[in-house]
Design an enzyme around this catalytic site. Structure first.
Site, mmCIF file in Angstrom:
data_model
loop_
_atom_site.group_PDB
_atom_site.id
_atom_site.type_symbol
_atom_site.label_atom_id
_atom_site.label_comp_id
_atom_site.label_asym_id
_atom_site.label_seq_id
_atom_site.Cartn_x
_atom_site.Cartn_y
_atom_site.Cartn_z
ATOM 1 N N LYS A 1 0.841 -1.208 0.000
ATOM 2 C CA LYS A 1 0.000 0.000 0.000
ATOM 3 C C LYS A 1 0.873 1.254 0.000
ATOM 4 O O LYS A 1 0.625 2.201 -0.739
ATOM 5 C CB LYS A 1 -0.945 -0.020 1.215
ATOM 6 N N GLN B 1 -4.391 -1.690 9.503
ATOM 7 C CA GLN B 1 -4.338 -3.006 8.862
ATOM 8 C C GLN B 1 -4.975 -4.086 9.744
ATOM 9 O O GLN B 1 -4.696 -4.175 10.934
ATOM 10 C CB GLN B 1 -2.874 -3.372 8.537
ATOM 11 N N ASP C 1 -11.160 2.869 4.195
ATOM 12 C CA ASP C 1 -11.522 1.444 4.124
ATOM 13 C C ASP C 1 -13.045 1.273 4.082
ATOM 14 O O ASP C 1 -13.540 0.186 3.773
ATOM 15 C CB ASP C 1 -10.987 0.706 5.362
#
Ligand code: NAD
Length: 292
Positions: A52, A96, A119
């Site tokens: 990422k 994460q 997200d």
């Protein structure tokens, strides 16, 4: 002939378009910024976080990588989230998954400013998805699936879509996107307690598998000509590979491919789209924050 849906190439095109958009934003004095937070030592999470950050670097997105030790407390993590919420260089925050067991992931998500929740896991963004409010953020993997359908010109209106899996990360948002008024599919969500899964799946014009069981979906699940999106990422032992394993999806590609009209391979299908959509959500967050 079955179309093999190329997620690698499609994600490359998405990133190329984003690159142009980012350059324009920068010229106007706005640099999109993403903070990626990793707690603990999980090797797979480390790989995801690094890819990422690398994607940000390649696109010219400002990034911060925070790697915190396993013993980080919930309060310390929340404190960092509040710091990132206040940091005007940061437009997107990603923690994460999965965090270590002592951390309540949902409680952490609640502390992320919904305007930085790239997200799409914050309840405000879940509600916006259900409400079809375009100012919200949609989880990256189902967003990537919708982009593949769009790019490949696969119609959804009036089609029966079956989504196997009811997670908040893939299954439920995927179903919401397909049933929304700009897609107009008729959607069934299947899960571990669904009766006669193969029979139900055989009624699907579009079948999305998001389960985490290698090879669960076999040819007898498929209506001839259906479109199959395989979200699964599973490691299976393979002594012929240097790493000792290979990555497969939830779909038994060899038996399904001849029956369907289009299919995403694993790897190289849905997977690469996820990071591209994360970058896209970060640019969207920057534009919303800067009012452009
Ligand atoms: P999850 O474990 O949260 O959810 C799995 C779902 O599958 C559950 O809703 C469960 O009810 C259902 N299920 C389990 N066994 C079943 C069965 N035998 N029959 C029918 N349904 C069954 O998983 P998730 O986070 O949604 O991820 C699913 C898969 O997608 C995993 O392989 C994961 O690695 C992969 N994934 C890929 C990406 C990507 O970028 N491509 C992103 C997220 C997840």
């Amino acid at each position: 002939m079955t179309t093999i849906i190329d997620g690698k190439e499609t994600s490359r095109q998405v990133l190329q378009n984003l690159h142009v958009e980012i350059e324009q934003l920068k010229q106007a004095g706005h640099t999109p910024g993403l903070a990626v937070v990793l707690v603990g030592e999980d090797p797979a999470s480390r790989v995801y976080v690094n890819s990422k950050v690398r994607a940000c670097e390649e696109l010219g997105i400002y990034s911060q990588k925070w790697t915190l030790p396993t013993e980080t407390t919930q309060d310390e993590l929340v404190q960092l989230i509040h710091q990132l919420n206040a940091d005007t260089r940061i437009h997107g925050i990603l923690v994460q998954s999965p965090p270590p067991e002592h951390i309540d992931e949902q409680a952490v998500i609640l502390n992320i400013d919904p305007r930085k929740d790239v997200d799409g896991f914050h309840p405000i963004n879940v509600a916006k998805l259900v409400l079809e409010d375009p100012s919200g953020f949609v989880p990256c993997t189902p967003l990537g699936c919708m982009e593949l359908l769009r790019v490949y010109g696969i119609p959804t209106q009036g089609k029966h879509a079956v989504v196997i899996g009811r997670s908040m990360i893939v299954g439920k948002p995927m179903a919401n996107l397909l049933v929304a008024k700009n897609a107009n599919a008729t959607v069934t969500i299947a899960h571990s307690r669904t009766a006669d899964l193969p029979g139900l799946c055989r009624t699907a014009d579009i079948l999305v598998a998001a389960v985490g069981r290698p090879g669960l979906v076999t040819a007898d699940f498929i209506k001839p000509g259906a479109v199959v999106l395989d979200v699964g990422i599973n490691r299976v032992e393979d002594a012929t590979r240097p790493r000792g394993y290979r990555i497969v999806g939830d779909v038994d590609f060899a038996s399904v491919q001849p029956v369907c009209s289009a299919i995403t391979p694993v790897p190289g299908g849905v997977g690469p789209m996820t990071i591209a959509m994360l970058m896209s959500n970060t640019v969207k967050a920057c534009k919303l924050a800067c009012g452009v």
